[in-house]
Design an enzyme around this catalytic site. Structure first.
Site, mmCIF file in Angstrom:
data_model
loop_
_atom_site.group_PDB
_atom_site.id
_atom_site.type_symbol
_atom_site.label_atom_id
_atom_site.label_comp_id
_atom_site.label_asym_id
_atom_site.label_seq_id
_atom_site.Cartn_x
_atom_site.Cartn_y
_atom_site.Cartn_z
ATOM 1 N N TYR A 67 0.641 -1.032 -0.156
ATOM 2 C CA TYR A 67 -0.187 -0.090 -0.367
ATOM 3 C C TYR A 67 0.521 1.133 0.175
ATOM 4 C CZ TYR A 67 -3.959 -2.850 1.082
ATOM 5 O OH TYR A 67 -4.816 -4.405 1.674
ATOM 6 N N PHE A 78 -2.063 -7.108 1.769
ATOM 7 C CA PHE A 78 -3.436 -6.848 1.994
ATOM 8 C C PHE A 78 -3.246 -6.842 3.540
ATOM 9 C CE2 PHE A 78 -3.503 -10.190 -1.309
ATOM 10 C CZ PHE A 78 -4.583 -9.328 -2.179
ATOM 11 N N HIS A 195 -9.499 -11.522 -8.228
ATOM 12 C CA HIS A 195 -9.117 -10.889 -7.051
ATOM 13 C C HIS A 195 -10.115 -10.329 -6.289
ATOM 14 C CE1 HIS A 195 -6.632 -7.135 -4.890
ATOM 15 N NE2 HIS A 195 -6.094 -8.342 -5.466
#
Length: 228
Positions: A67, A78, A195
């Site tokens: 991120y 994640f 995904h």
């Protein structure tokens, strides 16, 4: 070269650390951290490995980039740091876990009962949460792609697939599914789905039941299931 990483991984990956491409990658990343805002914090670049020693790996989940907003990335794909809003893809992962297993994820709440997107508890049970690229410049998705990280993480997947048996590889989305090329399906379980992004989750991620299937496979091979 010497890399600060869990000792079990150090032994497995030392041949990669000694290759010219990794020397170039290290120089590039070091310069990026000196001159720009880069995530995750330097001490957490190898958090996926430090949190999940090689001998404990039972499941591999593959992401793409860390991120790239402030305070999010901490070296596990994640996953986000405690106190950070749960990203949409992880929200969908949590939804699938609850639908599949009939209860919320053990990571969905922190120790104080607040919503959490920190997947550290998965890593500590043997889930390698591996991004293909381990660093990224702030607010620039994909900025550290094609600098050498993918070569390194492909080698990680290959080492796990070659040196271990009965590992579950959860490959979500086309990018992750390409990594199946490194995995012998006779030795391991490969589970593929869309995904979990809101753009694709309804195209096959929801209803994939990867979490129960993973645990069924692990138990069938005498291994402890994951508390998802």
């Amino acid at each position: 070269m010497t890399v600060r990483i869990d000792k079990s991984w150090q032994q497995v990956l030392q041949p990669e650390f000694d290759k010219p491409y990794f020397e170039l990658l290290t120089s590039y990343v070091r310069q990026e951290y000196l001159t720009k805002q880069v995530f995750p914090p330097g001490r957490l670049i190898f958090n996926a490995f430090d949190s999940c020693p090689f001998d404990k790996v039972r499941v591999v989940i593959i992401g793409q980039d860390p991120y790239h907003d402030v305070g999010q990335a901490h070296g596990l794909c994640f996953s986000v740091c405690d106190g950070v809003r749960i990203p949409p893809s992880l929200q969908n992962i949590y939804k699938e876990i609850e639908s599949d297993l009939g209860h919320p994820s053990v990571c969905a709440l922190d120790s104080l009962g607040r919503p959490s997107g920190n997947l550290q508890r998965w890593a500590e049970q043997g889930v390698l949460l591996l991004n293909a690229t381990l660093t990224v410049e702030a607010h620039r998705a994909g900025s550290h792609q094609n600098k050498g990280w993918e070569v390194f993480t492909d080698a990680v997947i290959e080492r796990v697939a070659t040196l271990k048996n009965n590992v579950v590889f959860l490959l979500w989305g086309a990018y992750a599914q390409k990594k199946a090329a490194f995995v012998d399906q006779k030795k391991h379980l490969i589970l593929k789905a869309a995904h979990p992004s809101p753009l694709s989750a309804y195209n096959g991620f929801f209803g994939c039941r990867h979490f129960s299937k993973s645990n069924q496979y692990l138990q069938a091979h005498g291994l402890t299931p994951i508390e998802w």
